[in-house]
Scaffold this motif. Sequence first.
Motif, mmCIF file in Angstrom:
data_model
loop_
_atom_site.group_PDB
_atom_site.id
_atom_site.type_symbol
_atom_site.label_atom_id
_atom_site.label_comp_id
_atom_site.label_asym_id
_atom_site.label_seq_id
_atom_site.Cartn_x
_atom_site.Cartn_y
_atom_site.Cartn_z
ATOM 1 N N ARG B 181 0.843 -1.215 0.000
ATOM 2 C CA ARG B 181 0.000 0.000 0.000
ATOM 3 C C ARG B 181 0.869 1.254 0.000
ATOM 4 N N ALA B 182 1.977 1.215 0.760
ATOM 5 C CA ALA B 182 2.889 2.373 0.774
ATOM 6 C C ALA B 182 3.477 2.597 -0.610
ATOM 7 N N LEU B 185 0.916 4.229 -2.816
ATOM 8 C CA LEU B 185 0.666 5.620 -2.432
ATOM 9 C C LEU B 185 1.857 6.521 -2.762
ATOM 10 N N GLN B 201 -7.309 0.925 -5.722
ATOM 11 C CA GLN B 201 -8.140 1.156 -4.537
ATOM 12 C C GLN B 201 -8.449 -0.153 -3.816
ATOM 13 N N LEU B 204 -5.564 -0.777 -1.693
ATOM 14 C CA LEU B 204 -5.435 0.239 -0.644
ATOM 15 C C LEU B 204 -6.492 0.047 0.449
ATOM 16 N N MET B 205 -7.678 -0.389 0.058
ATOM 17 C CA MET B 205 -8.788 -0.480 1.013
ATOM 18 C C MET B 205 -8.861 -1.831 1.706
ATOM 19 N N ASN B 206 -8.101 -2.801 1.219
ATOM 20 C CA ASN B 206 -8.155 -4.138 1.822
ATOM 21 C C ASN B 206 -6.753 -4.577 2.247
ATOM 22 N N PRO B 207 -6.396 -4.308 3.508
ATOM 23 C CA PRO B 207 -5.048 -4.676 3.966
ATOM 24 C C PRO B 207 -4.728 -6.154 3.752
#
Lengths: 174, 317
Positions: B181-182, B185, B201, B204-207
């Motif tokens: 995710r990092a 981003l 997304q 990003l929204m689902n770890p």
Amino acid sequence: MTRPRSALILSWMLSHPAAWAKRRLPLAAIVAWTVFLTYFTAARGVQNLFPLSVFDMYRAHAPEVVGRLIVVDRGDRPSELVEWHSFYCAPDRPVLRDLKACSGDPESRPIGYVIRDQQLHLDAHLSAEPDEDAEPITISMRSYRLVDRPGAPAFTDCVVATCTARHERSRPRR
Amino acid sequence: MWSSYWDGYSRAPLRIGVATIALLEFAVEAWAVASMVADPAHFPATGPLSLGLQGLPYLAWGIYALVAAGLLALATDRRPIAGATWALAWMLLLSQWQTQLFGSPSRNSFFPGAAVLGWTLGSVWARALQGSLADSSAARSIRERLAEAGAIGCIGAAYVGSATSKLLSAGVTWADASQVRALVLWQSPVATWGWLLDYRQTLLMNPGYAQIAAVATLTIELAGLLLLFGKRLRLLAAIAILSLHVNIILLCTMPYLEPMALLLLLALPWPQIFRAVHDPKDRSLVPTRAALPRRVLALLTLLAALGWILAPFGWRG
């Protein structure tokens, strides 16, 4: 009790590694594995010196907060800076790497070369006068917090520059 | 333990392919260096080499011409070992210049460099075994078989080295939900295309998905070891690594086209796809002398030692 055949083979392999390698391995395999070990060992020493590399990009663990410079338009929509042109800003030439106004851990700042690419684009598309078709935008550092929870990461914005600019897909007024 | 789709066929396309990928990548490298030298406001000189070569953007193309001459010798198999060694030396100079201007090395260019190095080491090995036969045209077959093995050895080491760097630096926690995710981003949090934005997304929204992606990254990089086995395992490993690269492009807009091209070249069954004509010489010259000549052992030991001796000169991020 006799030892199983596989144990005998293993014992012979361990006591005669060179003979085993020659007997069992094609020469090309010996070359591939030896060159593999040589490159791997040499690269671990020097880390990065052409053509040796440990390919250590992004090897460190990510910080809890990560930053990225983006453009926020008047509708609060985020977009990439490179999608915009004809920037007319205050200050005249925003220095994007100068993020003193934005608080936070230096590790949480955007990646240096990403900022530089954005600065190159900005500098190449600065306008001496406002464009009549431009719209107000902000160039902001968006800081995303990566806590392990479902849903989008929470973020805060820090305004780096206030500008007017035109989106690449906007059409000029006639 | 070892097989190649090129066994029984001429490896000339492989040799020309490796040289061509390096030639194209270093054209990009020369263009990048020339552009950066011409723009000192954004790319100031930071080391002795870049300070000494300030204001000389065209010199990058001069160095590239020297690289091209060496790669041409490799591609045409006229003095391939000397040509590749010559090319590697000038590539090193261009790479160091690029590193001092950009602030970090271009790893894209290291992959073709590693392949040329491996090809050269395999060729040296074969020449040491072939002795007086080395100059015969028939000796080319075994030389290029070992050269292919050397190139694959270096590419495998690159991927295993990448996974090892992550594990040594961050341990297994590298594969937690934050890492991928990092990366997204940092690099490309927004996208113009709707489907691409949706894909980013989703991670990003689902770890949980992000953690699966990180575990898959480490697993696939470690699977670079499988490149060193039979042709089917090599193909499987190459497909896995290519899928990793495609996802890195989609999620982070970081195109590593050079290793992708090398994997396609080295792992796919090109002779079978194009129904190439069998080369009877390819199986006729398997050397019977000692597998690891002392001269080769000394060269490889020297290379490994040089890696540690030159450690102060290596770039560390």
